[in-house]
Design a protein around this motif. Structure first.
Motif, mmCIF file in Angstrom:
data_model
loop_
_atom_site.group_PDB
_atom_site.id
_atom_site.type_symbol
_atom_site.label_atom_id
_atom_site.label_comp_id
_atom_site.label_asym_id
_atom_site.label_seq_id
_atom_site.Cartn_x
_atom_site.Cartn_y
_atom_site.Cartn_z
ATOM 1 N N TRP A 1 41.409 54.012 43.930
ATOM 2 C CA TRP A 1 41.856 54.557 45.208
ATOM 3 C C TRP A 1 43.260 55.133 45.117
ATOM 4 O O TRP A 1 43.709 55.848 46.014
ATOM 5 C CB TRP A 1 41.817 53.417 46.235
ATOM 6 C CG TRP A 1 41.621 53.779 47.658
ATOM 7 C CD1 TRP A 1 40.560 54.458 48.202
ATOM 8 C CD2 TRP A 1 42.491 53.450 48.753
ATOM 9 N NE1 TRP A 1 40.719 54.558 49.565
ATOM 10 C CE2 TRP A 1 41.887 53.951 49.931
ATOM 11 C CE3 TRP A 1 43.699 52.772 48.852
ATOM 12 C CZ2 TRP A 1 42.472 53.800 51.181
ATOM 13 C CZ3 TRP A 1 44.275 52.621 50.094
ATOM 14 C CH2 TRP A 1 43.674 53.130 51.245
ATOM 15 N N SER A 2 43.961 54.826 44.019
ATOM 16 C CA SER A 2 45.365 55.225 43.891
ATOM 17 C C SER A 2 45.683 55.568 42.442
ATOM 18 O O SER A 2 44.926 55.256 41.534
ATOM 19 C CB SER A 2 46.291 54.092 44.375
ATOM 20 O OG SER A 2 46.160 52.955 43.529
ATOM 21 N N GLY B 1 56.859 56.374 39.585
ATOM 22 C CA GLY B 1 56.396 55.012 39.363
ATOM 23 C C GLY B 1 55.738 54.373 40.570
ATOM 24 O O GLY B 1 55.309 53.221 40.512
ATOM 25 N N GLN B 2 55.666 55.113 41.686
ATOM 26 C CA GLN B 2 55.009 54.600 42.880
ATOM 27 C C GLN B 2 53.500 54.868 42.790
ATOM 28 O O GLN B 2 53.059 55.832 42.159
ATOM 29 C CB GLN B 2 55.569 55.302 44.128
ATOM 30 C CG GLN B 2 57.005 54.941 44.455
ATOM 31 C CD GLN B 2 57.077 53.667 45.287
ATOM 32 O OE1 GLN B 2 56.526 53.583 46.380
ATOM 33 N NE2 GLN B 2 57.759 52.663 44.762
ATOM 34 N N TRP B 3 52.734 54.006 43.441
ATOM 35 C CA TRP B 3 51.282 54.196 43.488
ATOM 36 C C TRP B 3 50.934 54.947 44.765
ATOM 37 O O TRP B 3 51.269 54.518 45.858
ATOM 38 C CB TRP B 3 50.565 52.852 43.420
ATOM 39 C CG TRP B 3 50.726 52.219 42.068
ATOM 40 C CD1 TRP B 3 51.781 51.455 41.637
ATOM 41 C CD2 TRP B 3 49.846 52.347 40.953
ATOM 42 N NE1 TRP B 3 51.599 51.094 40.316
ATOM 43 C CE2 TRP B 3 50.416 51.620 39.877
ATOM 44 C CE3 TRP B 3 48.620 52.984 40.748
ATOM 45 C CZ2 TRP B 3 49.807 51.540 38.626
ATOM 46 C CZ3 TRP B 3 48.011 52.900 39.501
ATOM 47 C CH2 TRP B 3 48.605 52.181 38.461
ATOM 48 N N GLU B 4 50.287 56.106 44.592
ATOM 49 C CA GLU B 4 49.924 56.967 45.720
ATOM 50 C C GLU B 4 48.416 56.959 45.930
ATOM 51 O O GLU B 4 47.643 56.985 44.969
ATOM 52 C CB GLU B 4 50.352 58.422 45.444
ATOM 53 C CG GLU B 4 51.805 58.706 45.704
ATOM 54 C CD GLU B 4 52.112 60.201 45.533
ATOM 55 O OE1 GLU B 4 51.193 60.954 45.141
ATOM 56 O OE2 GLU B 4 53.256 60.585 45.790
ATOM 57 N N LEU C 1 49.956 48.134 42.038
ATOM 58 C CA LEU C 1 48.530 48.110 42.359
ATOM 59 C C LEU C 1 48.208 46.941 43.283
ATOM 60 O O LEU C 1 47.330 47.039 44.149
ATOM 61 C CB LEU C 1 47.703 47.985 41.074
ATOM 62 C CG LEU C 1 47.230 49.269 40.404
ATOM 63 C CD1 LEU C 1 46.454 48.952 39.140
ATOM 64 C CD2 LEU C 1 46.359 50.097 41.357
ATOM 65 N N GLU C 2 48.940 45.834 43.100
ATOM 66 C CA GLU C 2 48.734 44.668 43.962
ATOM 67 C C GLU C 2 49.045 45.010 45.423
ATOM 68 O O GLU C 2 48.366 44.549 46.344
ATOM 69 C CB GLU C 2 49.588 43.493 43.495
ATOM 70 C CG GLU C 2 49.178 42.879 42.166
ATOM 71 C CD GLU C 2 49.559 43.723 40.949
ATOM 72 O OE1 GLU C 2 48.978 43.513 39.877
ATOM 73 O OE2 GLU C 2 50.444 44.606 41.092
ATOM 74 N N ALA C 3 50.073 45.843 45.611
ATOM 75 C CA ALA C 3 50.435 46.256 46.967
ATOM 76 C C ALA C 3 49.349 47.145 47.569
ATOM 77 O O ALA C 3 49.068 47.080 48.775
ATOM 78 C CB ALA C 3 51.773 46.977 46.961
ATOM 79 N N VAL C 4 48.732 47.990 46.733
ATOM 80 C CA VAL C 4 47.619 48.828 47.212
ATOM 81 C C VAL C 4 46.444 47.936 47.604
ATOM 82 O O VAL C 4 45.822 48.121 48.665
ATOM 83 C CB VAL C 4 47.188 49.847 46.135
ATOM 84 C CG1 VAL C 4 45.965 50.642 46.605
ATOM 85 C CG2 VAL C 4 48.327 50.796 45.799
ATOM 86 N N ALA C 5 46.131 46.952 46.766
ATOM 87 C CA ALA C 5 45.036 46.024 47.065
ATOM 88 C C ALA C 5 45.307 45.278 48.369
ATOM 89 O O ALA C 5 44.398 45.092 49.198
ATOM 90 C CB ALA C 5 44.838 45.044 45.916
ATOM 91 N N ARG D 1 52.582 57.553 52.093
ATOM 92 C CA ARG D 1 53.537 56.546 51.640
ATOM 93 C C ARG D 1 53.148 56.072 50.249
ATOM 94 O O ARG D 1 51.980 56.098 49.847
ATOM 95 C CB ARG D 1 53.606 55.366 52.608
ATOM 96 C CG ARG D 1 52.333 54.552 52.729
ATOM 97 C CD ARG D 1 52.588 53.186 53.348
ATOM 98 N NE ARG D 1 53.289 52.301 52.444
ATOM 99 C CZ ARG D 1 53.463 51.005 52.667
ATOM 100 N NH1 ARG D 1 53.008 50.444 53.782
ATOM 101 N NH2 ARG D 1 54.102 50.253 51.789
ATOM 102 N N GLY D 2 54.127 55.641 49.478
ATOM 103 C CA GLY D 2 53.888 55.098 48.150
ATOM 104 C C GLY D 2 53.892 53.577 48.182
ATOM 105 O O GLY D 2 54.422 52.960 49.107
#
Length: 292
Positions: free
Chosen positions: A188-189, A195-198, A162-166, A157-158
């Protein structure tokens, strides 16, 4: 302030491997290997807490972080041992090494240290328990499930930012501070073309392997380890999720530890499975006391 790291890329068995270094070249070496769906930068907080003069070497395993993906539909566990062997031959061809592994990496170093006992000076295993013992009659369904998984391409999932990854990292580990979560998210991503963080992990890692876990073979490797071993567990680990109910699993883990000839066992309070994130200062003291 974080201790600065530097990146190097190495050809390891035909794959472009990313290897992270901290500290002075020429200082005593510690090789640190990460766990499943993790990256070498994960050890940053432990490195920051080390007091001595060390050269820390940490690869991203194949298909994780900045290392190349294998291109295969299944990752085979013995490949990690051969990759580690090649890395140690490159950086420490003529010396026994201090080797640390976390989780999946702990399982790798336990097998490796039994297969190549002369290459290890001291071994540190952070929650590399292994898996539940399998029974031969589980094999037919296991093969069938593996073949079923081959029918659908694995996906990751994307995340929108970066805040969402954190936030995702903190959901998995509520002990993770905001500052550490933000740091880890950057390593980590990476942002994709949309434009999505993977997450920097090959989705193929999410597939189960077709082979059963042979605990007797693993214990034969543990029994062959000649180096002193530091075994570290977290009081609040979630390992019971994959090792089974705690009362039975505790007995099995203690049985396995009985195969190690020279082992110090430590319990770390106020930490979960990602103990190198939760209590890096405590872990750094354990490491340096053991290596001294």
């Amino acid at each position: 302030m974080h201790t600065a790291s530097r990146s190097e890329f190495l050809n390891v068995r035909g794959l472009r491997y990313h290897v992270r270094h901290w500290g002075r070249v020429g200082a005593p070496k510690i090789v640190m290997v990460h766990g499943w769906m993790d990256v070498s930068a994960s050890f940053q907080f432990v490195v920051d807490a080390l007091q001595g003069d060390w050269h820390v070497i940490a690869p991203d395993w194949r298909g994780f972080g900045l290392s190349e993906r294998s291109g295969a539909d299944t990752y085979w566990f013995p490949d990690y041992l051969a990759d580690l062997d090649a890395i140690l031959r490159h950086y420490a061809p003529d010396e026994a090494i201090n080797l640390l592994g976390h989780s999946m990496g702990g399982n790798v170093v336990g097998l490796y240290a039994g297969a190549r006992p002369e290459r290890i000076r001291r071994l540190i295993n952070l929650e590399g328990f292994g898996l539940k013992a399998n029974r031969p009659e589980q094999a037919p369904k296991r093969y069938a499930k593996w073949m079923d998984e081959m029918l659908e391409p694995p996906t990751m999932r994307g995340y929108a930012s970066l805040e969402a990854v954190a936030a995702r990292l903190q959901k998995t580990n509520p002990r993770l501070t905001d500052a550490r979560a933000v740091f880890l998210a950057q390593h980590w991503s990476a942002q994709n073309a949309d434009g999505q963080w993977e997450i920097l992990g090959d989705p193929a890692h999410k597939r189960m392997g077709p082979l059963l876990y042979h605990v007797d073979e693993v214990m034969a490797c543990w029994k062959a380890i000649t180096a002193p071993v530091l075994w570290v567990e977290a009081v609040h680990t979630n390992m019971w999720d994959w090792m089974g109910p705690k009362p039975e699993a505790r007995l099995e883990i203690d049985r396995r530890l009985g195969h190690l000839a020279d082992v110090q066992c430590k319990m770390m309070d106020d930490a979960g499975h990602m103990l190198h994130h939760d209590q890096p200062e405590v872990l750094a003291r354990m490491i340096e006391d053991f290596l001294a």
